[in-house]
Design a protein around this motif. Structure first.
Motif, PDB file in Angstrom:
ATOM      1  N   GLY A 166      29.512 -11.950  35.862  1.00 26.30           N
ATOM      2  CA  GLY A 166      30.136 -10.749  35.313  1.00 26.30           C
ATOM      3  C   GLY A 166      31.085 -11.095  34.172  1.00 26.30           C
ATOM      4  O   GLY A 166      32.146 -11.678  34.377  1.00 26.30           O
ATOM      5  N   VAL A 167      30.700 -10.739  32.930  1.00 25.03           N
ATOM      6  CA  VAL A 167      31.448 -11.163  31.750  1.00 25.03           C
ATOM      7  C   VAL A 167      32.878 -10.625  31.774  1.00 25.03           C
ATOM      8  O   VAL A 167      33.836 -11.350  31.500  1.00 25.03           O
ATOM      9  CB  VAL A 167      30.729 -10.707  30.462  1.00 25.03           C
ATOM     10  N   CYS A 168      33.029  -9.331  32.079  1.00 27.62           N
ATOM     11  CA  CYS A 168      34.369  -8.735  32.096  1.00 27.62           C
ATOM     12  C   CYS A 168      35.252  -9.376  33.167  1.00 27.62           C
ATOM     13  O   CYS A 168      36.470  -9.484  33.000  1.00 27.62           O
ATOM     14  CB  CYS A 168      34.270  -7.225  32.324  1.00 27.62           C
ATOM     15  N   LEU A 169      34.641  -9.788  34.255  1.00 26.13           N
ATOM     16  CA  LEU A 169      35.370 -10.466  35.330  1.00 26.13           C
ATOM     17  C   LEU A 169      35.977 -11.762  34.813  1.00 26.13           C
ATOM     18  O   LEU A 169      37.157 -12.061  35.050  1.00 26.13           O
ATOM     19  CB  LEU A 169      34.406 -10.742  36.480  1.00 26.13           C
ATOM     20  N   SER A 188      37.731  -1.038  35.138  1.00 29.85           N
ATOM     21  CA  SER A 188      37.854   0.140  34.273  1.00 29.85           C
ATOM     22  C   SER A 188      37.190  -0.072  32.915  1.00 29.85           C
ATOM     23  O   SER A 188      36.800   0.890  32.252  1.00 29.85           O
ATOM     24  CB  SER A 188      39.327   0.507  34.088  1.00 29.85           C
ATOM     25  N   SER A 189      37.044  -1.332  32.484  1.00 30.57           N
ATOM     26  CA  SER A 189      36.424  -1.585  31.180  1.00 30.57           C
ATOM     27  C   SER A 189      34.960  -1.141  31.145  1.00 30.57           C
ATOM     28  O   SER A 189      34.410  -0.889  30.069  1.00 30.57           O
ATOM     29  CB  SER A 189      36.517  -3.075  30.831  1.00 30.57           C
ATOM     30  N   THR A 190      34.341  -1.029  32.312  1.00 32.64           N
ATOM     31  CA  THR A 190      32.926  -0.629  32.349  1.00 32.64           C
ATOM     32  C   THR A 190      32.732   0.850  32.026  1.00 32.64           C
ATOM     33  O   THR A 190      31.597   1.289  31.813  1.00 32.64           O
ATOM     34  CB  THR A 190      32.311  -0.931  33.727  1.00 32.64           C
ATOM     35  N   VAL A 191      33.816   1.606  31.992  1.00 32.57           N
ATOM     36  CA  VAL A 191      33.709   3.025  31.614  1.00 32.57           C
ATOM     37  C   VAL A 191      33.352   3.156  30.139  1.00 32.57           C
ATOM     38  O   VAL A 191      32.661   4.097  29.735  1.00 32.57           O
ATOM     39  CB  VAL A 191      35.034   3.765  31.911  1.00 32.57           C
ATOM     40  N   GLY A 192      33.797   2.192  29.316  1.00 41.20           N
ATOM     41  CA  GLY A 192      33.617   2.269  27.876  1.00 41.20           C
ATOM     42  C   GLY A 192      32.194   2.540  27.426  1.00 41.20           C
ATOM     43  O   GLY A 192      31.944   3.447  26.622  1.00 41.20           O
ATOM     44  N   ILE A 235      42.597 -13.926  31.197  1.00 44.00           N
ATOM     45  CA  ILE A 235      43.852 -13.360  30.682  1.00 44.00           C
ATOM     46  C   ILE A 235      44.948 -13.437  31.741  1.00 44.00           C
ATOM     47  O   ILE A 235      46.112 -13.742  31.446  1.00 44.00           O
ATOM     48  CB  ILE A 235      43.646 -11.903  30.234  1.00 44.00           C
ATOM     49  N   ALA A 236      44.580 -13.169  33.006  1.00 44.63           N
ATOM     50  CA  ALA A 236      45.551 -13.188  34.108  1.00 44.63           C
ATOM     51  C   ALA A 236      45.875 -14.603  34.576  1.00 44.63           C
ATOM     52  O   ALA A 236      46.788 -14.793  35.379  1.00 44.63           O
ATOM     53  CB  ALA A 236      45.015 -12.374  35.282  1.00 44.63           C
ATOM     54  N   ARG A 237      45.114 -15.580  34.079  1.00 45.52           N
ATOM     55  CA  ARG A 237      45.275 -16.980  34.487  1.00 45.52           C
ATOM     56  C   ARG A 237      45.138 -17.134  35.999  1.00 45.52           C
ATOM     57  O   ARG A 237      45.964 -17.769  36.666  1.00 45.52           O
ATOM     58  CB  ARG A 237      46.626 -17.534  34.009  1.00 45.52           C
ATOM     59  N   GLN A 238      44.065 -16.524  36.485  1.00 43.86           N
ATOM     60  CA  GLN A 238      43.778 -16.553  37.914  1.00 43.86           C
ATOM     61  C   GLN A 238      42.405 -17.176  38.156  1.00 43.86           C
ATOM     62  O   GLN A 238      41.491 -17.009  37.352  1.00 43.86           O
ATOM     63  CB  GLN A 238      43.759 -15.124  38.479  1.00 43.86           C
ATOM     64  N   THR A 269      35.352   2.153  21.054  1.00 42.98           N
ATOM     65  CA  THR A 269      34.655   0.892  20.788  1.00 42.98           C
ATOM     66  C   THR A 269      33.218   0.906  21.269  1.00 42.98           C
ATOM     67  O   THR A 269      32.353   0.308  20.647  1.00 42.98           O
ATOM     68  CB  THR A 269      35.373  -0.277  21.482  1.00 42.98           C
ATOM     69  N   GLY A 270      32.952   1.534  22.417  1.00 46.99           N
ATOM     70  CA  GLY A 270      31.588   1.564  22.930  1.00 46.99           C
ATOM     71  C   GLY A 270      31.135   0.293  23.612  1.00 46.99           C
ATOM     72  O   GLY A 270      29.978   0.175  23.992  1.00 46.99           O
ATOM     73  N   THR A 271      32.032  -0.687  23.782  1.00 48.31           N
ATOM     74  CA  THR A 271      31.651  -1.941  24.437  1.00 48.31           C
ATOM     75  C   THR A 271      32.671  -2.299  25.507  1.00 48.31           C
ATOM     76  O   THR A 271      33.873  -2.178  25.294  1.00 48.31           O
ATOM     77  CB  THR A 271      31.544  -3.098  23.433  1.00 48.31           C
ATOM     78  N   ALA A 272      32.184  -2.782  26.643  1.00 46.53           N
ATOM     79  CA  ALA A 272      33.063  -3.091  27.765  1.00 46.53           C
ATOM     80  C   ALA A 272      33.893  -4.342  27.517  1.00 46.53           C
ATOM     81  O   ALA A 272      35.070  -4.406  27.877  1.00 46.53           O
ATOM     82  CB  ALA A 272      32.228  -3.258  29.034  1.00 46.53           C
ATOM     83  N   VAL A 273      33.296  -5.358  26.909  1.00 45.24           N
ATOM     84  CA  VAL A 273      34.012  -6.615  26.699  1.00 45.24           C
ATOM     85  C   VAL A 273      35.180  -6.410  25.738  1.00 45.24           C
ATOM     86  O   VAL A 273      36.267  -6.963  25.941  1.00 45.24           O
ATOM     87  CB  VAL A 273      33.056  -7.708  26.181  1.00 45.24           C
ATOM     88  N   ALA A 274      34.971  -5.612  24.686  1.00 43.30           N
ATOM     89  CA  ALA A 274      36.065  -5.315  23.761  1.00 43.30           C
ATOM     90  C   ALA A 274      37.198  -4.602  24.484  1.00 43.30           C
ATOM     91  O   ALA A 274      38.390  -4.882  24.255  1.00 43.30           O
ATOM     92  CB  ALA A 274      35.555  -4.455  22.601  1.00 43.30           C
ATOM     93  N   ASP A 275      36.859  -3.680  25.361  1.00 43.39           N
ATOM     94  CA  ASP A 275      37.850  -2.959  26.168  1.00 43.39           C
ATOM     95  C   ASP A 275      38.616  -3.933  27.051  1.00 43.39           C
ATOM     96  O   ASP A 275      39.856  -3.934  27.093  1.00 43.39           O
ATOM     97  CB  ASP A 275      37.125  -1.917  27.016  1.00 43.39           C
ATOM     98  N   ALA A 276      37.891  -4.787  27.765  1.00 44.84           N
ATOM     99  CA  ALA A 276      38.530  -5.731  28.688  1.00 44.84           C
ATOM    100  C   ALA A 276      39.487  -6.656  27.958  1.00 44.84           C
ATOM    101  O   ALA A 276      40.606  -6.916  28.435  1.00 44.84           O
ATOM    102  CB  ALA A 276      37.459  -6.544  29.422  1.00 44.84           C
ATOM    103  N   ALA A 277      39.072  -7.153  26.801  1.00 52.38           N
ATOM    104  CA  ALA A 277      39.918  -8.077  26.059  1.00 52.38           C
ATOM    105  C   ALA A 277      41.132  -7.382  25.437  1.00 52.38           C
ATOM    106  O   ALA A 277      42.256  -7.900  25.497  1.00 52.38           O
ATOM    107  CB  ALA A 277      39.094  -8.767  24.971  1.00 52.38           C
TER     108      ALA A 277
END
Length: 425
Positions: free
Chosen positions: A374-377, A142-146, A383-386, A107-115
């Motif tokens: 932090g968008v991925c955060l 880990s999504s930031t590796v993307g 998703i975790a409902r936290q 994908t090349g994008t971190a947000v897509a990975d995280a979602a």
């Protein structure tokens, strides 16, 4: 006066929560009006910023990733990663990182990975007995590796800004991305051992073979992308188009999980995502043009060089600045605004442009997991409902790990420059 208005409106817009793209455009427009410049300058500079051929690859890679994700890639990659490391203590956490490394290469994008990875892994980890805050934290980190492992949308942006070959940028990110992934695996394992997280039973070599066969067509996409770029037979834009067609063929004909009626909707969603990025590029180019016209790059370079011309000190100054900026600003906007001024400074003290570009992108990727913006955060906590606070506490060890890798890449240039030097001579 005009520069003061520009900065004041920009900061105010960020503080009150206006989207970054709108904030950039609004502050630039205020500057033009205050300075008596014709407003037509804005669309002219916006178009000039977007009228870069290599940027056409961004919609292509986004479309390819969305097609592969809808076509069954996520579950197959997770199954393959789980067959390799799921039997180790904290195995689902390790699987999460491994899947992100594989998925990010598509994908090349971190947000897509995280979602995408988070939507499957976070509920699965919670069900298996992992704390919700840890599940969200390891997914976000880990999504930031993307965007480090090729292909990478931020690397494409940097190539367009600096003239550095996108192929070289992709290769420069490979070793740092792999190091980052393995370092997070080690962190996950140490946390898992200390907190006695669960592990799964060994599923045997047969399961590794079966899961690899299932994920092969997905993983092969990264090879196709790199071969197209490195062989010279295709530009990044052409490679992105081929990747999209490949993704559609795999999803429809091989995995058979991508119905033809879903393709128009995926194309529209991808176009919306890509247009958001390109609008941001356009507005940021206007903002950046204003900074250049005000000689801000030269002022930054002169200010730092008046303090020190030591390359190693400059590297730490740049890292601190980018880590701070990454806490508040979207990655692509930060790159477009700051990359050229900081590249001027880096070259003045003898830092290789390819090396600088690599650790600059790595720096801003870490910002995707740092509060307050932090968008991925936010994606993974949702998703975790936290609440955000426990997730922030849980992600701190991973941020420390990633900053350690950042410093290693910053002070060992060969980690970024060696692979491009031997592959692309």
């Amino acid at each position: 006066m005009g520069l003061t208005i520009l900065i004041a409106v920009f900061v105010l817009g960020l503080v009150i929560g206006i989207p970054v793209a709108v904030t950039l455009g609004l502050s630039s427009l205020c500057y033009l009006l205050v300075m008596g410049l014709p407003p037509v300058v804005m669309p002219q500079k916006m178009y000039a910023g977007m009228d870069v051929f290599v940027l056409l690859s961004i919609p292509g890679f986004i479309l390819a990733g969305n097609l592969m994700n809808r076509g069954g890639i996520t579950e197959r990659i997770i199954r393959f990663a789980n067959s390799l490391v799921g039997w180790i203590r904290g195995g689902l956490g390790l699987t999460n990182v491994g899947a992100s490394m594989l998925f990010g290469g598509i994908t090349g994008t971190a947000v897509a990975d995280a979602a995408s990875i988070g939507g499957v892994m976070i509920p699965g980890m919670k069900k298996a007995g992992y704390p919700a805050d840890f599940s969200a934290a390891v997914t976000a980190a880990s999504s930031t590796v993307g965007p480090i492992i090729p292909p990478s949308v931020p690397m494409i942006i940097v190539g367009a800004l600096s003239g550095i070959s996108v192929g070289k940028m992709f290769l420069a990110g490979a070793i740092p991305g792999i190091l980052m992934g393995f370092a997070m695996m080690i962190t996950t394992y140490l946390i898992a051992r200390r907190k006695r997280f669960p592990k799964q039973a060994w599923q045997g070599v047969g399961e590794i073979g079966r899961s690899f066969a299932g994920a092969f067509w997905a993983i092969a996409m990264t090879g196709i992308i790199l071969y197209g770029l490195l062989s010279g037979i295709a530009t990044p834009t052409e490679t992105a188009v081929v990747a999209s067609l490949y993704a559609m063929a795999v999803g429809v004909l091989i995995y058979r999980e991508l119905p033809l009626r879903a393709i128009p909707g995926i194309v529209i969603d991808s176009a919306v995502s890509a247009s958001g990025i390109l609008i941001l590029v356009g507005f940021a180019n206007v903002f950046g043009w204003i900074l250049v016209s005000e000689r801000i790059p030269q002022a930054i370079a002169a200010a730092v060089l008046s303090f020190t011309d030591n390359k190693f000190v400059v590297i730490i100054i740049v890292n601190i600045l980018l880590l701070f900026v990454g806490m508040f600003m979207e990655t692509i906007a930060a790159l477009i605004i700051l990359f050229v001024p900081l590249l001027t400074l880096a070259q003045a003290v003898g830092i290789d442009p390819l090396h600088f570009a690599t650790f600059a992108v790595l720096n801003l990727m870490i910002g995707l997991t740092t509060p307050p913006l932090g968008v991925c955060l936010f994606v993974c906590a949702g998703i975790a409902r936290q609440p955000l606070t426990p997730v922030v506490r849980a992600i701190i060890p991973f941020i420390i790990t990633n900053i350690s890798i950042l410093l290693l890449v910053s002070y060992v240039p060969a980690l970024a420059t060696w692979l491009p030097s031997i592959v692309l001579q």
